[in-house]
Design a protein around this motif. Sequence first.
Motif, mmCIF file in Angstrom:
data_model
loop_
_atom_site.group_PDB
_atom_site.id
_atom_site.type_symbol
_atom_site.label_atom_id
_atom_site.label_comp_id
_atom_site.label_asym_id
_atom_site.label_seq_id
_atom_site.Cartn_x
_atom_site.Cartn_y
_atom_site.Cartn_z
ATOM 1 N N GLN A 38 18.201 -14.063 12.318
ATOM 2 C CA GLN A 38 16.797 -13.707 12.082
ATOM 3 C C GLN A 38 16.597 -13.422 10.595
ATOM 4 N N SER A 39 15.446 -13.793 10.086
ATOM 5 C CA SER A 39 15.107 -13.541 8.693
ATOM 6 C C SER A 39 14.747 -12.066 8.523
ATOM 7 N N PHE A 40 15.467 -11.361 7.630
ATOM 8 C CA PHE A 40 15.152 -9.952 7.402
ATOM 9 C C PHE A 40 15.342 -9.573 5.937
ATOM 10 N N CYS A 41 14.696 -8.470 5.583
ATOM 11 C CA CYS A 41 14.772 -7.949 4.223
ATOM 12 C C CYS A 41 14.781 -6.425 4.309
ATOM 13 N N ILE A 42 15.689 -5.801 3.600
ATOM 14 C CA ILE A 42 15.759 -4.339 3.532
ATOM 15 C C ILE A 42 15.019 -3.915 2.270
ATOM 16 N N VAL A 43 14.105 -2.940 2.417
ATOM 17 C CA VAL A 43 13.250 -2.553 1.294
ATOM 18 C C VAL A 43 13.209 -1.042 1.108
ATOM 19 N N ARG A 44 12.953 -0.638 -0.123
ATOM 20 C CA ARG A 44 12.742 0.774 -0.475
ATOM 21 C C ARG A 44 11.461 0.878 -1.288
ATOM 22 N N ASN A 45 10.958 2.096 -1.402
ATOM 23 C CA ASN A 45 9.730 2.347 -2.167
ATOM 24 C C ASN A 45 8.613 1.438 -1.659
ATOM 25 N N TRP A 46 8.225 1.629 -0.443
ATOM 26 C CA TRP A 46 7.278 0.765 0.253
ATOM 27 C C TRP A 46 6.023 1.536 0.649
ATOM 28 N N MET A 47 4.952 0.783 0.885
ATOM 29 C CA MET A 47 3.703 1.367 1.342
ATOM 30 C C MET A 47 3.021 0.404 2.307
ATOM 31 N N VAL A 70 -0.516 -4.892 5.812
ATOM 32 C CA VAL A 70 0.526 -5.566 5.046
ATOM 33 C C VAL A 70 1.469 -4.508 4.493
ATOM 34 N N LEU A 71 2.587 -4.951 3.999
ATOM 35 C CA LEU A 71 3.570 -4.053 3.413
ATOM 36 C C LEU A 71 3.677 -4.353 1.926
ATOM 37 N N PHE A 72 3.402 -3.351 1.094
ATOM 38 C CA PHE A 72 3.569 -3.465 -0.349
ATOM 39 C C PHE A 72 4.941 -2.890 -0.663
ATOM 40 N N ILE A 73 5.801 -3.726 -1.222
ATOM 41 C CA ILE A 73 7.187 -3.347 -1.473
ATOM 42 C C ILE A 73 7.427 -3.266 -2.975
ATOM 43 N N ASN A 74 7.977 -2.134 -3.408
ATOM 44 C CA ASN A 74 8.299 -1.968 -4.815
ATOM 45 C C ASN A 74 9.728 -2.391 -5.135
ATOM 46 N N HIS A 75 10.604 -2.357 -4.126
ATOM 47 C CA HIS A 75 12.018 -2.637 -4.408
ATOM 48 C C HIS A 75 12.706 -3.282 -3.207
ATOM 49 N N ALA A 76 13.052 -4.537 -3.347
ATOM 50 C CA ALA A 76 13.837 -5.229 -2.314
ATOM 51 C C ALA A 76 15.303 -4.869 -2.522
ATOM 52 N N VAL A 77 15.948 -4.435 -1.469
ATOM 53 C CA VAL A 77 17.369 -4.074 -1.518
ATOM 54 C C VAL A 77 18.232 -5.287 -1.196
ATOM 55 N N GLY A 89 9.563 -6.729 -6.297
ATOM 56 C CA GLY A 89 8.489 -6.176 -5.498
ATOM 57 C C GLY A 89 7.608 -7.314 -5.025
ATOM 58 N N PHE A 90 6.932 -7.124 -3.905
ATOM 59 C CA PHE A 90 6.059 -8.162 -3.354
ATOM 60 C C PHE A 90 5.196 -7.582 -2.247
ATOM 61 N N ILE A 91 4.295 -8.383 -1.720
ATOM 62 C CA ILE A 91 3.450 -8.000 -0.597
ATOM 63 C C ILE A 91 3.711 -8.983 0.537
ATOM 64 N N GLN A 127 -7.132 -6.985 -3.217
ATOM 65 C CA GLN A 127 -7.171 -8.190 -4.044
ATOM 66 C C GLN A 127 -6.787 -7.882 -5.488
ATOM 67 N N ALA A 128 -7.220 -6.739 -6.009
ATOM 68 C CA ALA A 128 -6.839 -6.341 -7.366
ATOM 69 C C ALA A 128 -5.335 -6.106 -7.450
ATOM 70 N N LEU A 129 -4.785 -5.433 -6.442
ATOM 71 C CA LEU A 129 -3.336 -5.187 -6.410
ATOM 72 C C LEU A 129 -2.573 -6.496 -6.315
ATOM 73 N N SER A 130 -3.044 -7.409 -5.470
ATOM 74 C CA SER A 130 -2.386 -8.711 -5.319
ATOM 75 C C SER A 130 -2.381 -9.482 -6.627
ATOM 76 N N ALA A 131 -3.512 -9.474 -7.330
ATOM 77 C CA ALA A 131 -3.601 -10.172 -8.615
ATOM 78 C C ALA A 131 -2.679 -9.524 -9.637
ATOM 79 N N TYR A 132 -2.627 -8.198 -9.648
ATOM 80 C CA TYR A 132 -1.782 -7.458 -10.569
ATOM 81 C C TYR A 132 -0.305 -7.717 -10.282
ATOM 82 N N ALA A 133 0.034 -7.735 -8.998
ATOM 83 C CA ALA A 133 1.419 -7.959 -8.603
ATOM 84 C C ALA A 133 1.805 -9.432 -8.680
#
Length: 139
Positions: A38-47, A70-77, A89-91, A127-133
């Motif tokens: 299964q496709s998975f990703c472990i993340v920290r600093n998320w919202m 959606v999940l806003f991720i600051n740090h992919a582990v 980081g990604f959304i 949308q502003a966050l998406s453009a910024y990220a």
Amino acid sequence: MQADLIEDVLCGPAQMFGGSRLGDEELIQLACEEFKGQSFCIVRNWMMLDLLLSDTQEREVRKQGLQPTVLFINHAVFDNEARVQTGDGFITGYQKDFHGCFFESEDALYILAGRGARKHVSLPAFQALSAYANVGITA
């Protein structure tokens, strides 16, 4: 105006959530055993961002069997398919399921590690966050 929207998303009040308390190496080992194939990703600093959509937009999302979250991720582990690099980081796409420290979108399972947060976000702020990220997710 966009800077104010982004600042509110990133620094405004949010409900605190706890993810897994395991360390990164232990989480990686456990996830590789439990979610083999299964496709998975472990993340920290998320919202988790609950998007405030129009009725029409929300119906379209729900019609696909998804939630307007959606999940806003600051740090992919760790990403077992190397779609993102460690530290990136990604959304994510819209939520398919959420249980404990597991957030599932249409394309992957995200294992939430450490502390995170959840809040409601307007579509213009998202949308502003998406453009910024610099990501391609749009509602």
